[in-house]
Design a protein around this motif. Structure first.
Motif, PDB file in Angstrom:
ATOM      1  N   SER A 213      56.693  92.478  37.149  1.00 44.24           N
ATOM      2  CA  SER A 213      56.204  92.187  35.796  1.00 44.24           C
ATOM      3  C   SER A 213      54.870  92.826  35.461  1.00 44.24           C
ATOM      4  CB  SER A 213      56.104  90.670  35.599  1.00 44.24           C
ATOM      5  OG  SER A 213      55.258  90.112  36.579  1.00 44.24           O
ATOM      6  N   GLN A 223      52.098  86.234  30.002  1.00 41.82           N
ATOM      7  CA  GLN A 223      52.236  84.777  29.907  1.00 41.82           C
ATOM      8  C   GLN A 223      52.202  84.317  28.462  1.00 41.82           C
ATOM      9  OE1 GLN A 223      52.983  82.913  32.613  1.00 41.82           O
ATOM     10  NE2 GLN A 223      53.372  81.291  31.117  1.00 41.82           N
ATOM     11  N   ALA A 226      55.451  85.357  26.858  1.00 42.21           N
ATOM     12  CA  ALA A 226      56.529  84.529  27.395  1.00 42.21           C
ATOM     13  C   ALA A 226      56.530  83.155  26.744  1.00 42.21           C
ATOM     14  CB  ALA A 226      56.396  84.413  28.915  1.00 42.21           C
ATOM     15  N   GLU A 227      55.350  82.570  26.597  1.00 44.67           N
ATOM     16  CA  GLU A 227      55.254  81.246  25.981  1.00 44.67           C
ATOM     17  C   GLU A 227      55.689  81.293  24.517  1.00 44.67           C
ATOM     18  OE1 GLU A 227      51.239  80.045  26.650  1.00 44.67           O
ATOM     19  OE2 GLU A 227      51.548  79.615  28.789  1.00 44.67           O
ATOM     20  N   GLN A 230      59.301  81.197  24.541  1.00 45.64           N
ATOM     21  CA  GLN A 230      59.848  80.146  25.405  1.00 45.64           C
ATOM     22  C   GLN A 230      60.696  80.771  26.516  1.00 45.64           C
ATOM     23  OE1 GLN A 230      61.797  77.577  22.457  1.00 45.64           O
ATOM     24  NE2 GLN A 230      60.090  76.145  22.644  1.00 45.64           N
ATOM     25  N   ALA A 231      60.093  81.780  27.143  1.00 45.51           N
ATOM     26  CA  ALA A 231      60.787  82.564  28.158  1.00 45.51           C
ATOM     27  C   ALA A 231      59.964  82.615  29.439  1.00 45.51           C
ATOM     28  CB  ALA A 231      61.034  83.984  27.642  1.00 45.51           C
ATOM     29  N   THR A 232      60.559  83.133  30.495  1.00 44.67           N
ATOM     30  CA  THR A 232      59.836  83.343  31.744  1.00 44.67           C
ATOM     31  C   THR A 232      59.242  84.747  31.748  1.00 44.67           C
ATOM     32  OG1 THR A 232      61.749  84.271  32.915  1.00 44.67           O
ATOM     33  CG2 THR A 232      61.490  81.868  32.938  1.00 44.67           C
ATOM     34  N   THR A 233      58.286  84.977  32.655  1.00 38.13           N
ATOM     35  CA  THR A 233      57.692  86.319  32.748  1.00 38.13           C
ATOM     36  C   THR A 233      58.747  87.340  33.175  1.00 38.13           C
ATOM     37  OG1 THR A 233      56.966  85.838  35.011  1.00 38.13           O
ATOM     38  CG2 THR A 233      55.377  85.469  33.244  1.00 38.13           C
ATOM     39  N   GLN A 235      61.920  87.303  32.381  1.00 33.07           N
ATOM     40  CA  GLN A 235      62.711  87.624  31.195  1.00 33.07           C
ATOM     41  C   GLN A 235      61.975  88.592  30.273  1.00 33.07           C
ATOM     42  OE1 GLN A 235      63.347  83.574  29.880  1.00 33.07           O
ATOM     43  NE2 GLN A 235      65.470  83.564  30.575  1.00 33.07           N
ATOM     44  N   HIS A 259      69.138  81.745  38.729  1.00 32.17           N
ATOM     45  CA  HIS A 259      68.330  82.919  38.392  1.00 32.17           C
ATOM     46  C   HIS A 259      69.160  83.960  37.648  1.00 32.17           C
ATOM     47  CE1 HIS A 259      65.281  81.953  41.827  1.00 32.17           C
ATOM     48  NE2 HIS A 259      65.037  81.260  40.732  1.00 32.17           N
ATOM     49  N   GLU A 262      69.321  82.924  34.126  1.00 30.94           N
ATOM     50  CA  GLU A 262      68.003  83.157  33.520  1.00 30.94           C
ATOM     51  C   GLU A 262      67.839  84.630  33.157  1.00 30.94           C
ATOM     52  OE1 GLU A 262      63.608  83.646  35.333  1.00 30.94           O
ATOM     53  OE2 GLU A 262      64.490  81.667  35.680  1.00 30.94           O
ATOM     54  N   ASN A 263      68.216  85.517  34.069  1.00 25.23           N
ATOM     55  CA  ASN A 263      68.098  86.958  33.807  1.00 25.23           C
ATOM     56  C   ASN A 263      68.949  87.375  32.615  1.00 25.23           C
ATOM     57  OD1 ASN A 263      66.383  87.269  36.006  1.00 25.23           O
ATOM     58  ND2 ASN A 263      68.012  87.921  37.399  1.00 25.23           N
TER      59      ASN A 263
END
Length: 281
Positions: A213, A223, A226-227, A230-233, A235, A259, A262-263
């Motif tokens: 990332s 970050q 991502a926030e 509403q996602a992960t780093t 993603q 995972h 998620e991906n």
């Protein structure tokens, strides 16, 4: 650098329509990408979940295991779903865990091709990729049996891995090249010029290790973005790659169904041009 909204599909070779968020099967092996996967039943479920989730592009290699990964894919996914494209590779010796030795000997390459056909249980390999150029053997010799396999209908399309533009052009004197698989991610863009070249040439670009990332200086930006989504780093790293160029095919790997899911959701994330530029700095 591209900031356009790209299609989520790509036509490999002009006729194999692929969902750009695929799956890389390398992690479904033993320690050091060597030997049998620890939990074969779980590995089969991950592959089946990938296809059920819309993945129609799976990347493997003779060297993963070696050999175990290809047989696992056949066992898990046959009969293959219509439109499923399986890409494999050849040209590495595997003397032990985490050990990779290029072998471009034409006889070895031919053995790799015939073995992959048998292990995957297919008449034609959709995409066969040369894992590495062997500095000890002219690539013209290495690719000779590949060109013969294409003529014989055993290979549909040919790709290369970890190559520069000069090497792509050298290989194309022997056989048409439709894809390049190089290390590339948000934090490591050493092959930027090769990516741009593949865009110009209408070739697919398949980043390996796509989930990195970025350097520490990007952490806060990632970050925040991502926030906002509403996602992960992870993603966001994948979404950035999808926006970077329309020919990028992603093959994130995991041995976890959670995972994996998620991906796959990264395809739903549309970064704004501003967000893309912030991450690209």
């Amino acid at each position: 650098m591209s900031t356009q909204t790209n299609s989520l599909t790509y036509d490999l070779g002009g006729d194999l329509t692929i969902n750009r968020l695929g799956y890389g099967a390398m992690q479904l092996t033993g320690f050091g990408v060597f030997g049998e996967v620890a939990d074969r039943e779980n590995a089969k479920k991950v592959l089946q979940a990938a296809v059920a989730g819309g993945v129609n592009f799976i990347d493997t290699a003779e060297a993963y295991g070696p050999k175990y990964n290809e047989t696992l894919i056949a066992e898990a996914l046959q009969p293959y779903a219509s439109g499923l494209v399986i890409a494999t590779k050849g040209g590495f010796n595997r003397p032990g865990p985490n050990k990779w030795v290029p072998n471009g000997d034409p006889k070895y390459i031919q053995e790799n091709i015939e073995g992959s056909l048998q292990r995957l249980n297919v008449d034609t390999i959709d995409l066969w990729q040369l894992h590495r150029f062997d500095p000890k053997i002219p690539v013209e010799e290495t690719l000779a049996p590949v060109a013969e396999a294409v003529k014989a209908g055993k290979i549909k399309y040919v790709g290369l891995s970890e190559v520069d533009v000069k090497q792509i052009e050298q290989a194309e004197k022997v056989v048409p090249i439709v894809s390049v698989q190089n290390l590339y991610n948000l934090g490591n863009r050493q092959w930027e010029s090769v990516l741009d070249y593949t865009v110009e040439r209408g070739m697919a670009f398949i980043p390996w290790f796509p989930l990195a990332s970025g350097p520490d200086k990007l952490k806060d930006k990632i970050q925040q973005i991502a926030e906002a989504h509403q996602a992960t780093t992870a993603q966001i790293a994948l979404a950035w790659l999808l926006k970077r160029a329309p020919n990028i095919l992603l093959i994130p790997g995991t041995s976890s169904i959670e995972h994996l899911q998620e991906n796959l959701k990264a395809a739903d994330i549309e970064l704004s041009d501003e967000e893309f530029e912030q991450l690209s700095m």
